[in-house]
Design an enzyme around this catalytic site. Structure first.
Site, PDB file in Angstrom:
ATOM      1  N   LYS A 180      49.705  71.847  -5.240  1.00  0.00           N
ATOM      2  CA  LYS A 180      50.218  70.471  -5.178  1.00  0.00           C
ATOM      3  C   LYS A 180      49.063  69.447  -5.193  1.00  0.00           C
ATOM      4  O   LYS A 180      47.901  69.831  -5.138  1.00  0.00           O
ATOM      5  CB  LYS A 180      51.098  70.307  -3.943  1.00  0.00           C
ATOM      6  CG  LYS A 180      52.254  71.317  -3.861  1.00  0.00           C
ATOM      7  CD  LYS A 180      53.338  71.106  -4.920  1.00  0.00           C
ATOM      8  CE  LYS A 180      54.240  72.301  -5.128  1.00  0.00           C
ATOM      9  NZ  LYS A 180      55.284  72.491  -4.131  1.00  0.00           N
TER      10      LYS A 180
HETATM   11  C1  LIG Z   1      56.549  73.147  -3.699  1.00  0.00           C
HETATM   12  C2  LIG Z   1      57.856  72.500  -3.692  1.00  0.00           C
HETATM   13  C3  LIG Z   1      58.671  72.468  -2.552  1.00  0.00           C
HETATM   14  C4  LIG Z   1      58.401  73.282  -1.311  1.00  0.00           C
HETATM   15  O1  LIG Z   1      57.173  73.073  -0.752  1.00  0.00           O
HETATM   16  P1  LIG Z   1      56.492  74.266   0.102  1.00  0.00           P
HETATM   17  O2  LIG Z   1      55.325  73.581   0.735  1.00  0.00           O
HETATM   18  O3  LIG Z   1      56.081  75.326  -0.875  1.00  0.00           O
HETATM   19  O4  LIG Z   1      57.478  74.749   1.088  1.00  0.00           O
HETATM   20  C5  LIG Z   1      59.832  71.724  -2.588  1.00  0.00           C
HETATM   21  N1  LIG Z   1      60.203  71.065  -3.694  1.00  0.00           N
HETATM   22  C6  LIG Z   1      59.464  71.106  -4.826  1.00  0.00           C
HETATM   23  C7  LIG Z   1      59.937  70.326  -6.015  1.00  0.00           C
HETATM   24  C8  LIG Z   1      58.282  71.833  -4.861  1.00  0.00           C
HETATM   25  O5  LIG Z   1      57.577  71.879  -5.992  1.00  0.00           O
END
Ligand SMILES: *Cc1c(COP(=O)(O)O)cnc(C)c1O
Length: 374
Positions: A180
């Site tokens: 991310k």
């Molecule tokens: C990565 C992601 C999540 C969840 O985040 P985590 O930190 O992996 O639990 C939720 N929504 C979207 C669109 C994502 O890409």
């Protein structure tokens, strides 16, 4: 393998983590509030709650929104399962609205069509970092008295009509998984301007327990605490938040580098009819979490497999959520979102992260072009 996404960690990130390890507080210490304040200030929100991951952030937001059995929440099928699972955690029902064929984001007109008298909230996901049509979504929400949650997992730093994602809706969630925009290893956050939501989420993060005297119904002494909600242990550590604070200093640099890489991809594919590059909205700035292309007139699966064989870690974002067996077996067997399914059948995510070198990118470009021109 060149991955599709990857963290960027420097010596000062490492030092920030080591400093916490040598301090007295590994969790529930001062780094939590520092990270919360840093992100809240950056996006322009009043309150922030740092939490164990992006999924628990969505769970906390749905909890604070009061979603429960009988409530419907409209979201997009073209997302990670967590954007819909969070509704199920609370006993609510996710309802999928189709996406816009150009932006791949949830289509406000289809939201309108999916509204019933049970609809309680909308979860808008800014796919790949491209902001959703928030004006249209907010106007629908106002008309029907709905809560708007933005899943900003891809969109820390994205801007919609001059406003940062995180400053516009009832609640916005972020994820700090390594792929991310910034990372804390695992981690997440919810931002809001609503004090009531904020207080609910603070309790929810830690068993629903408080030591706040102003909230307690009695106080037996300095050891005392009370549980008011059925919360979880969704806490994040100071180790992670120290990394988060250090990463936040670089976010704008990361975003600028992502933008540069995207411009180079766009230019390189401009003359390829078989490669559809991401649609660019004029009044938004994407954080470019992902670079998603559609390949046309060639076999997506074959292109995907050949790219992997050549050491390029392509991916597909996403399989429409309702197509998963769990959803198929829980009442979604007749759900179809035609645009999402059509897009899903053609998409490939190409490598995009700040540390991707020009040489690596050119290799990705040449490889994809040769496969699509065959
Ligand atoms: C990565 C992601 C999540 C969840 O985040 P985590 O930190 O992996 O639990 C939720 N929504 C979207 C669109 C994502 O890409």
């Amino acid at each position: 393998m060149i991955p599709y996404g990857k963290q960027t960690i420097d010596q000062d990130d490492i030092q920030a983590v080591v400093d916490v390890l040598q301090s007295d507080s590994l969790t529930t210490g001062p780094k939590i509030a520092e990270f919360e304040q840093t992100v809240a200030d950056y996006v322009g929100a009043k309150y922030a709650v740092a939490i164990s991951n992006g999924t628990s952030a969505l769970h906390a937001a749905c909890f604070a929104a009061g979603i429960g059995p009988g409530d419907e929440v409209i979201t997009t099928p073209l997302t990670f399962a967590a954007s819909a699972n969070c509704v199920l955690y609370c006993g609510g029902t996710p309802v999928f609205a189709d996406v816009d064929p150009k932006t791949y984001n949830i289509d406000p007109e289809d939201i309108q069509r999916k509204i019933t008298d049970r609809t309680k909230a909308i979860i808008a996901v800014h796919l790949a970092g491209q902001p959703c049509d928030m004006d249209a979504i907010h106007s629908i929400a106002r008309e029907h008295g709905l809560i708007v949650i933005e899943d900003g997992a891809h969109a820390l730093g994205s801007v919609y009509k001059g406003k940062k994602v995180g400053s516009m809706s009832d609640m916005t969630t972020f994820s700090f998984h390594p792929v991310k925009p910034i990372t804390t290893g695992e981690g997440g956050m919810i931002v809001t301007d609503n004090e009531d939501f904020y207080k609910k989420m603070i309790l929810f993060r830690s068993h629903g327990i408080t030591r706040d005297d102003s909230m307690m119904t009695r106080n037996d002494g300095p050891w005392f605490y009370q549980q008011f909600d059925l919360g979880y242990n969704y806490r994040i550590t100071d180790i992670q938040c120290a990394l988060g604070c250090s990463q936040m200093k670089k976010l704008d640099r990361f975003l600028a580098r992502r933008k540069e890489i995207v411009a180079h991809y766009n230019e390189a594919f401009a003359d390829c009819d078989n490669i559809i590059t991401p649609y660019q909205l004029s009044d938004t700035e994407s954080g470019w979490h992902l670079y998603i292309v559609q390949v046309k007139n060639c076999d997506r699966r074959q292109v995907f497999e050949k790219m992997r064989e050549k050491g390029i870690g392509v991916n597909v974002h996403y399989i429409p959520v309702y197509m998963h067996p769990y959803y198929q077996e829980h009442g979604y067997e007749n759900v179809h979102c035609a645009n999402a399914e059509e897009i899903y059948s053609h998409i490939i995510s190409l490598p995009l992260y700040p540390g991707l070198t020009s040489e690596q990118q050119d290799y990705v470009i040449d490889t994809l072009k040769s496969l699509c021109e065959e």
